[in-house]
Design a protein around this motif. Sequence first.
Motif, PDB file in Angstrom:
ATOM      1  N   TYR B  52       0.861  -1.177   0.000  1.00  0.00           N
ATOM      2  CA  TYR B  52       0.000   0.000   0.000  1.00  0.00           C
ATOM      3  C   TYR B  52       0.897   1.228   0.000  1.00  0.00           C
ATOM      4  N   ILE B  53       0.443   2.277  -0.673  1.00  0.00           N
ATOM      5  CA  ILE B  53       1.234   3.508  -0.692  1.00  0.00           C
ATOM      6  C   ILE B  53       0.304   4.694  -0.473  1.00  0.00           C
ATOM      7  N   ASP B  54       0.802   5.713   0.234  1.00  0.00           N
ATOM      8  CA  ASP B  54       0.007   6.910   0.497  1.00  0.00           C
ATOM      9  C   ASP B  54      -0.493   7.500  -0.819  1.00  0.00           C
ATOM     10  N   ARG B  55      -1.744   7.916  -0.796  1.00  0.00           N
ATOM     11  CA  ARG B  55      -2.298   8.496  -2.025  1.00  0.00           C
ATOM     12  C   ARG B  55      -1.658   9.852  -2.309  1.00  0.00           C
ATOM     13  N   TYR B  56      -1.392  10.596  -1.219  1.00  0.00           N
ATOM     14  CA  TYR B  56      -0.777  11.919  -1.355  1.00  0.00           C
ATOM     15  C   TYR B  56       0.506  11.954  -0.513  1.00  0.00           C
ATOM     16  N   PRO B  57       1.431  12.844  -0.826  1.00  0.00           N
ATOM     17  CA  PRO B  57       2.598  12.996   0.048  1.00  0.00           C
ATOM     18  C   PRO B  57       2.154  13.489   1.424  1.00  0.00           C
ATOM     19  N   VAL B  58       3.020  13.331   2.410  1.00  0.00           N
ATOM     20  CA  VAL B  58       2.713  13.782   3.759  1.00  0.00           C
ATOM     21  C   VAL B  58       2.653  15.310   3.762  1.00  0.00           C
ATOM     22  N   THR B  59       1.566  15.851   4.278  1.00  0.00           N
ATOM     23  CA  THR B  59       1.386  17.298   4.253  1.00  0.00           C
ATOM     24  C   THR B  59       1.882  17.926   5.553  1.00  0.00           C
ATOM     25  N   THR B  93       6.156  28.285  18.130  1.00  0.00           N
ATOM     26  CA  THR B  93       4.795  27.765  18.121  1.00  0.00           C
ATOM     27  C   THR B  93       4.725  26.378  17.505  1.00  0.00           C
ATOM     28  N   ARG B  94       5.813  25.960  16.864  1.00  0.00           N
ATOM     29  CA  ARG B  94       5.890  24.642  16.206  1.00  0.00           C
ATOM     30  C   ARG B  94       4.764  24.475  15.194  1.00  0.00           C
ATOM     31  N   THR B  95       4.607  25.494  14.361  1.00  0.00           N
ATOM     32  CA  THR B  95       3.576  25.416  13.327  1.00  0.00           C
ATOM     33  C   THR B  95       4.207  25.618  11.955  1.00  0.00           C
ATOM     34  N   PRO B  96       3.560  25.029  10.930  1.00  0.00           N
ATOM     35  CA  PRO B  96       4.087  25.208   9.579  1.00  0.00           C
ATOM     36  C   PRO B  96       3.826  26.617   9.081  1.00  0.00           C
ATOM     37  N   PRO B  97       4.489  27.014   7.986  1.00  0.00           N
ATOM     38  CA  PRO B  97       4.244  28.353   7.427  1.00  0.00           C
ATOM     39  C   PRO B  97       2.760  28.512   7.073  1.00  0.00           C
ATOM     40  N   PRO B  98       2.180  29.655   7.365  1.00  0.00           N
ATOM     41  CA  PRO B  98       0.732  29.832   7.176  1.00  0.00           C
ATOM     42  C   PRO B  98       0.340  29.671   5.715  1.00  0.00           C
ATOM     43  N   GLY B  99      -0.808  29.040   5.521  1.00  0.00           N
ATOM     44  CA  GLY B  99      -1.323  28.843   4.173  1.00  0.00           C
ATOM     45  C   GLY B  99      -0.806  27.579   3.520  1.00  0.00           C
ATOM     46  N   HIS B 103       0.055  21.677   1.820  1.00  0.00           N
ATOM     47  CA  HIS B 103       1.224  21.476   0.961  1.00  0.00           C
ATOM     48  C   HIS B 103       2.066  20.348   1.528  1.00  0.00           C
ATOM     49  N   PRO B 104       2.873  19.700   0.699  1.00  0.00           N
ATOM     50  CA  PRO B 104       3.733  18.652   1.253  1.00  0.00           C
ATOM     51  C   PRO B 104       4.758  19.265   2.206  1.00  0.00           C
ATOM     52  N   VAL B 105       5.061  18.548   3.278  1.00  0.00           N
ATOM     53  CA  VAL B 105       6.067  19.039   4.222  1.00  0.00           C
ATOM     54  C   VAL B 105       7.432  18.960   3.548  1.00  0.00           C
ATOM     55  N   VAL B 106       8.251  20.002   3.725  1.00  0.00           N
ATOM     56  CA  VAL B 106       9.607  20.018   3.156  1.00  0.00           C
ATOM     57  C   VAL B 106      10.604  20.348   4.265  1.00  0.00           C
ATOM     58  N   LEU B 107      11.867  20.492   3.915  1.00  0.00           N
ATOM     59  CA  LEU B 107      12.967  20.693   4.864  1.00  0.00           C
ATOM     60  C   LEU B 107      13.075  19.495   5.803  1.00  0.00           C
ATOM     61  N   VAL B 108      12.653  18.340   5.323  1.00  0.00           N
ATOM     62  CA  VAL B 108      12.758  17.128   6.128  1.00  0.00           C
ATOM     63  C   VAL B 108      13.888  16.265   5.590  1.00  0.00           C
ATOM     64  N   ARG B 109      14.698  15.734   6.512  1.00  0.00           N
ATOM     65  CA  ARG B 109      15.779  14.850   6.137  1.00  0.00           C
ATOM     66  C   ARG B 109      15.233  13.433   5.989  1.00  0.00           C
ATOM     67  N   TRP B 110      16.036  12.558   5.424  1.00  0.00           N
ATOM     68  CA  TRP B 110      15.633  11.160   5.287  1.00  0.00           C
ATOM     69  C   TRP B 110      15.313  10.579   6.660  1.00  0.00           C
ATOM     70  N   GLU B 111      16.098  10.976   7.652  1.00  0.00           N
ATOM     71  CA  GLU B 111      15.871  10.484   9.014  1.00  0.00           C
ATOM     72  C   GLU B 111      14.524  10.965   9.556  1.00  0.00           C
ATOM     73  N   ASP B 112      14.158  12.215   9.218  1.00  0.00           N
ATOM     74  CA  ASP B 112      12.873  12.739   9.682  1.00  0.00           C
ATOM     75  C   ASP B 112      11.729  11.952   9.062  1.00  0.00           C
ATOM     76  N   ALA B 113      11.874  11.645   7.755  1.00  0.00           N
ATOM     77  CA  ALA B 113      10.831  10.873   7.079  1.00  0.00           C
ATOM     78  C   ALA B 113      10.710   9.496   7.726  1.00  0.00           C
ATOM     79  N   GLN B 114      11.842   8.887   8.051  1.00  0.00           N
ATOM     80  CA  GLN B 114      11.825   7.589   8.737  1.00  0.00           C
ATOM     81  C   GLN B 114      11.120   7.693  10.075  1.00  0.00           C
TER      82      GLN B 114
END
Lengths: 351, 267
Positions: B52-59, B93-99, B103-114
Amino acid sequence: MKYQCRDCPKTIRDRCIQESGESPSVKTMMRRAFEAGTDTQWMWDRLQMSCLRARQDQQKPASPRRSLLSQRLQEAQKRAETVEISPPPLPPSSLPTPGELPDLQPPTATRMPARYGLILRGGQHRVALPPEGELVLGRFDLATRISPDVDLTYDDRGNYAISRRHARITGRSGQYEIEDMGSTNGTYVNGRRLGIGQKMPLRLGDRISLGNCEFTYAILPDLMITPGGSLTQAYLWVAFTGQRFLLPSYGEVVVGRGDPVVGLFPDIDLGTIREVARVVARRHVKIIAREGRHYVQDLGSADGTRLNGVRISIDNLQILGPGDHLWLGGCVLAYDVEEALEPKPAWTTGH
Amino acid sequence: MSQNERETGHTIIWKPDGKEMIYIPAGSFIMGSDESRDNERPAHTVYVAAFYIDRYPVTNEEYKRFVDATGYPVPYYEVEWANLEEYNWDPETRTPPPGKERHPVVLVRWEDAQAYAAWAGKRLPTEAEWERAARGTDGRRWPWGNEFLLERCNTRETGINGTAPVDQYSPQGDSPAGVADMVGNVWEWTSSLFRHYPYDPNDGRESLKAVGWRVLRGGSWLNDLDRARCTARLDGDFLFFSNVGFRCAISASEVRLIGENKSSPGF
């Protein structure tokens, strides 16, 4: 390049020590080290400027010429000499103490400005740092044909440990800082890994590791070429493949991509290297050798030419020194010199 | 895209993170391409077990649920060599950029994705799984066919010059199995090491412990359409970037279905 003090005739050595600007106690120490044969790389680093001066004064002065080329060469020489970098005083803690604690003073201002750079351990080239601006180290990207200012592909060969954009060194009036550009394997200074966004100021003797490449931050020597008998052989080293092209000590050499279709074959043909050929112009730069020095001129290529990360303009000749890196649209060439395998010139005998 | 091109599969909702996942049946497919870059050659057949694979990238909003639940550091870096202002999270605040919640989460390393995948009980797809999900079995160039069409994904040609919501180009940009946003928008981390073809899952390239660069797939908003092909590979020799994200996968054998999807074709 190995340091030369051990092979140096006594009169040159004595003059060299005398003019080095070191304190009397350091001078005595150096003299003793020479005589005992225990002189070191550290001494060479401190003496090389005065060594150059001492050797160059042995040469005959060049006869004046009036061509446009010679005028441009003089301008290039002058530009190189008027760059003001006074090396900061060396902190005592970072130097070895041979017996007595030397009384440290900064080297006096010299005719040849001090150039800082990286010396690659076991490598075939050095990396000169520009006095101002930034230098990016990394590797050539085959897919996009984009290369940073310093291409470490060949030095990294087989290891796949150096990222395309691996580290960046920024300089301001002779002070340098290194930072990691988010590389997977990291950048290490003296064994400690740099954090993201962390800028580490460099001090002489610092060890920098990128992947399996180990560099030492040091003062780079300027050239030691005497006209009428070459002590050294200059060459251009292709950073991507490790190939060398020897440079003549007199004359002009065009570097570019040979093109059989238009019948153009430059003296140094980078078209033979498949991966980098496409980014190099057919006539990209000209290397001019005069009076023991080499100068580079951009011949109007579309992508341009960068010398140690700084774009050079078409009408200016730039003087070349050991460790200078030429970026030719994406193909990186290092300029360096090494000892020529020839009998030494006459003036060294009879001492 | 015609209906008969779509594969028959089913979708599930993955309970721990609430993401829609699509079933890809076991089978062989054509991986790589003879007409492109050296690292994509040669085209060859690879067998992949059902997954099974995610339909969309992780937001961003899904990643926020992860960092809130675990206290994991948020994607935030202060560097001069890239402009990360638009994508940096607010570290206080540990929040993503507004708006950019969808959107897919970025600035993530391979380790973060793991780390996210481990929290959700999933893992990253292997390179072969990713290409199978994006390409289907007929060796097409882009997920929708062999011709590039502008309104099907977010690449440099689209002109947004940044990330876009993950469902913006669905269903017109979907792969034959119905997986969305595979090409364009962000490169996606896979779990495989960057090595030469032919792809051999048993030669160590799927080892999570081995040292080396991991493969990124799918092109991004910053790259051109050529990098958005199903077969395009990128060696991940950097930690993070503003055009790199990820999606998760899980082997079908690890999945225990509950609720309405208990009986499904071929499972």
